[in-house]
Design a protein around this motif. Structure first.
Motif, PDB file in Angstrom:
ATOM      1  N   GLU A  59     -44.382   6.672 -36.298  1.00 38.27           N
ATOM      2  CA  GLU A  59     -43.396   7.269 -37.191  1.00 38.27           C
ATOM      3  C   GLU A  59     -43.110   8.710 -36.767  1.00 38.27           C
ATOM      4  N   SER A  60     -41.976   9.220 -37.216  1.00 39.24           N
ATOM      5  CA  SER A  60     -41.588  10.585 -36.848  1.00 39.24           C
ATOM      6  C   SER A  60     -42.469  11.637 -37.500  1.00 39.24           C
ATOM      7  N   ASP A  61     -43.128  11.293 -38.616  1.00 38.99           N
ATOM      8  CA  ASP A  61     -43.972  12.268 -39.308  1.00 38.99           C
ATOM      9  C   ASP A  61     -45.389  12.330 -38.741  1.00 38.99           C
ATOM     10  N   GLY A  62     -45.645  11.598 -37.657  1.00 40.16           N
ATOM     11  CA  GLY A  62     -46.952  11.652 -37.008  1.00 40.16           C
ATOM     12  C   GLY A  62     -47.872  10.505 -37.353  1.00 40.16           C
ATOM     13  N   THR A  63     -47.520   9.698 -38.353  1.00 38.43           N
ATOM     14  CA  THR A  63     -48.357   8.557 -38.700  1.00 38.43           C
ATOM     15  C   THR A  63     -48.100   7.401 -37.742  1.00 38.43           C
ATOM     16  N   SER A  64     -49.093   6.512 -37.637  1.00 37.65           N
ATOM     17  CA  SER A  64     -48.954   5.351 -36.768  1.00 37.65           C
ATOM     18  C   SER A  64     -49.658   4.159 -37.397  1.00 37.65           C
ATOM     19  N   HIS A  65     -49.220   2.963 -37.028  1.00 39.63           N
ATOM     20  CA  HIS A  65     -49.767   1.726 -37.565  1.00 39.63           C
ATOM     21  C   HIS A  65     -50.030   0.768 -36.407  1.00 39.63           C
ATOM     22  N   VAL A  66     -51.125   0.023 -36.507  1.00 37.57           N
ATOM     23  CA  VAL A  66     -51.499  -0.889 -35.426  1.00 37.57           C
ATOM     24  C   VAL A  66     -51.754  -2.290 -35.978  1.00 37.57           C
ATOM     25  N   LYS A  67     -51.819  -3.241 -35.066  1.00 30.05           N
ATOM     26  CA  LYS A  67     -52.172  -4.641 -35.361  1.00 30.05           C
ATOM     27  C   LYS A  67     -51.270  -5.230 -36.452  1.00 30.05           C
ATOM     28  N   SER A  68     -51.855  -5.907 -37.438  1.00 32.77           N
ATOM     29  CA  SER A  68     -51.048  -6.627 -38.427  1.00 32.77           C
ATOM     30  C   SER A  68     -50.241  -5.675 -39.309  1.00 32.77           C
ATOM     31  N   ASP A  69     -50.754  -4.497 -39.584  1.00 31.12           N
ATOM     32  CA  ASP A  69     -49.980  -3.523 -40.366  1.00 31.12           C
ATOM     33  C   ASP A  69     -48.686  -3.155 -39.639  1.00 31.12           C
ATOM     34  N   ALA A  70     -48.790  -2.968 -38.326  1.00 28.14           N
ATOM     35  CA  ALA A  70     -47.598  -2.638 -37.543  1.00 28.14           C
ATOM     36  C   ALA A  70     -46.588  -3.789 -37.575  1.00 28.14           C
ATOM     37  N   ILE A  71     -47.074  -5.019 -37.437  1.00 30.83           N
ATOM     38  CA  ILE A  71     -46.182  -6.177 -37.451  1.00 30.83           C
ATOM     39  C   ILE A  71     -45.417  -6.265 -38.773  1.00 30.83           C
ATOM     40  N   LEU A  72     -46.128  -6.128 -39.875  1.00 31.56           N
ATOM     41  CA  LEU A  72     -45.489  -6.256 -41.187  1.00 31.56           C
ATOM     42  C   LEU A  72     -44.514  -5.116 -41.461  1.00 31.56           C
ATOM     43  N   ARG A  73     -44.855  -3.919 -41.017  1.00 26.51           N
ATOM     44  CA  ARG A  73     -43.955  -2.790 -41.235  1.00 26.51           C
ATOM     45  C   ARG A  73     -42.705  -2.899 -40.352  1.00 26.51           C
ATOM     46  N   ILE A  74     -42.880  -3.443 -39.161  1.00 32.76           N
ATOM     47  CA  ILE A  74     -41.711  -3.673 -38.292  1.00 32.76           C
ATOM     48  C   ILE A  74     -40.796  -4.716 -38.932  1.00 32.76           C
ATOM     49  N   ALA A  75     -41.396  -5.768 -39.508  1.00 32.34           N
ATOM     50  CA  ALA A  75     -40.599  -6.814 -40.159  1.00 32.34           C
ATOM     51  C   ALA A  75     -39.778  -6.239 -41.311  1.00 32.34           C
ATOM     52  N   GLN A  76     -40.313  -5.222 -41.994  1.00 33.00           N
ATOM     53  CA  GLN A  76     -39.576  -4.604 -43.093  1.00 33.00           C
ATOM     54  C   GLN A  76     -38.343  -3.839 -42.614  1.00 33.00           C
ATOM     55  N   LEU A  77     -38.315  -3.512 -41.321  1.00 33.29           N
ATOM     56  CA  LEU A  77     -37.150  -2.816 -40.753  1.00 33.29           C
ATOM     57  C   LEU A  77     -36.053  -3.787 -40.321  1.00 33.29           C
TER      58      LEU A  77
END
Length: 247
Positions: free
Chosen positions: A175-193
């Motif tokens: 993310e632009s604010d410096g946070t990052s997500h990996v594994k299943s959290d990343a997949i689900l957050r990408i799906a929300q986009l």
């Protein structure tokens, strides 16, 4: 045995430390009586005067102070002369902090003019490349950008996310604010986009415990080359979506 009474006067009492004629304390009287009785019985061990205990106490305190000073000096010497990584914690911390700061500064350029999140994917994994194709197809609003984990941008963003620059074990959403997500959290957050129905289905995935979700992800990730194959070349860009890729 007939009891003996010892008469004590101020002139034959043991003098205090320094030989002053001060009135003896009760402990001095007890010690003097014991000494007199021991002399009567033939024992010649001299009594430990009041100054004896205090002298020993001062000696022990002096030795303790000397040892403390010696340990402090040795500790300072060792900490100043020890190399980084072998007790030189300060140097390691400083080096780590400067490395993180430089990495964060290098990554700022990726979000200066475009604050959309960046998806880091394995550029040689056929499963990952298929996922990127699906995201490009169903993200009609272009909510996300992409970068291969093996690219310079990918390695910089991995370091920014607190991961090793050569770690390609997981997809990462930065993310632009410096946070990052990996594994299943990343997949689900990408799906929300992405477009409907993905953005509607994605929240349901968070109902499952992250440990379970990540466990399934790890099994697939560790066998992705075996099950889905690998590309001969790493995918850094896409001719039809060059503006969506970061190198």
């Amino acid at each position: 045995m007939q009891s003996s009474t010892v008469r004590l006067s101020s002139h034959n009492m043991p003098m205090g430390h320094g030989g002053s004629g001060r009135t003896p304390s009760s402990s001095s009287l007890v010690m003097s009586r014991k000494h007199a009785l021991s002399l009567k019985l033939g024992k010649t061990t001299p009594p430990p005067g009041p100054g004896h205990a205090s002298g020993m106490g001062r000696s022990l305190m002096r030795r303790s102070r000397e040892c403390s000073v010696r340990v402090a000096v040795d500790g300072n010497s060792n900490s100043s002369s020890s190399p980084a990584g072998a007790g030189g914690g300060t140097s390691t911390t400083t080096s780590s902090s400067s490395s993180s700061s430089s990495s964060a500064a290098a990554c700022d350029k990726y979000f200066e003019d475009d604050t959309r999140p960046i998806v880091l994917f394995d550029g040689v994994c056929m499963l990952c490349n298929g996922g990127v194709d699906m995201m490009l197809r169903f993200d009609t609003n272009a909510n996300a950008r992409f970068a291969a984990l093996q690219s310079e941008a990918g390695q910089n963003l991995l370091t920014r996310a607190g991961r090793a620059p050569d770690d390609i074990s997981s997809i990462v959403l930065c993310e632009s604010d410096g946070t990052s997500h990996v594994k299943s959290d990343a997949i689900l957050r990408i799906a929300q986009l992405m477009d409907i129905p993905f953005r509607i289905i994605a929240p349901l995935g968070f109902l499952f415990p992250s440990g379970f979700r990540d466990g399934v992800y790890d099994v697939i990730s560790e066998n992705r080359y075996k099950f889905f194959g690998s590309a001969e070349a790493c995918r850094f860009r896409d001719p039809d979506f060059n503006s969506r890729f970061v190198e």
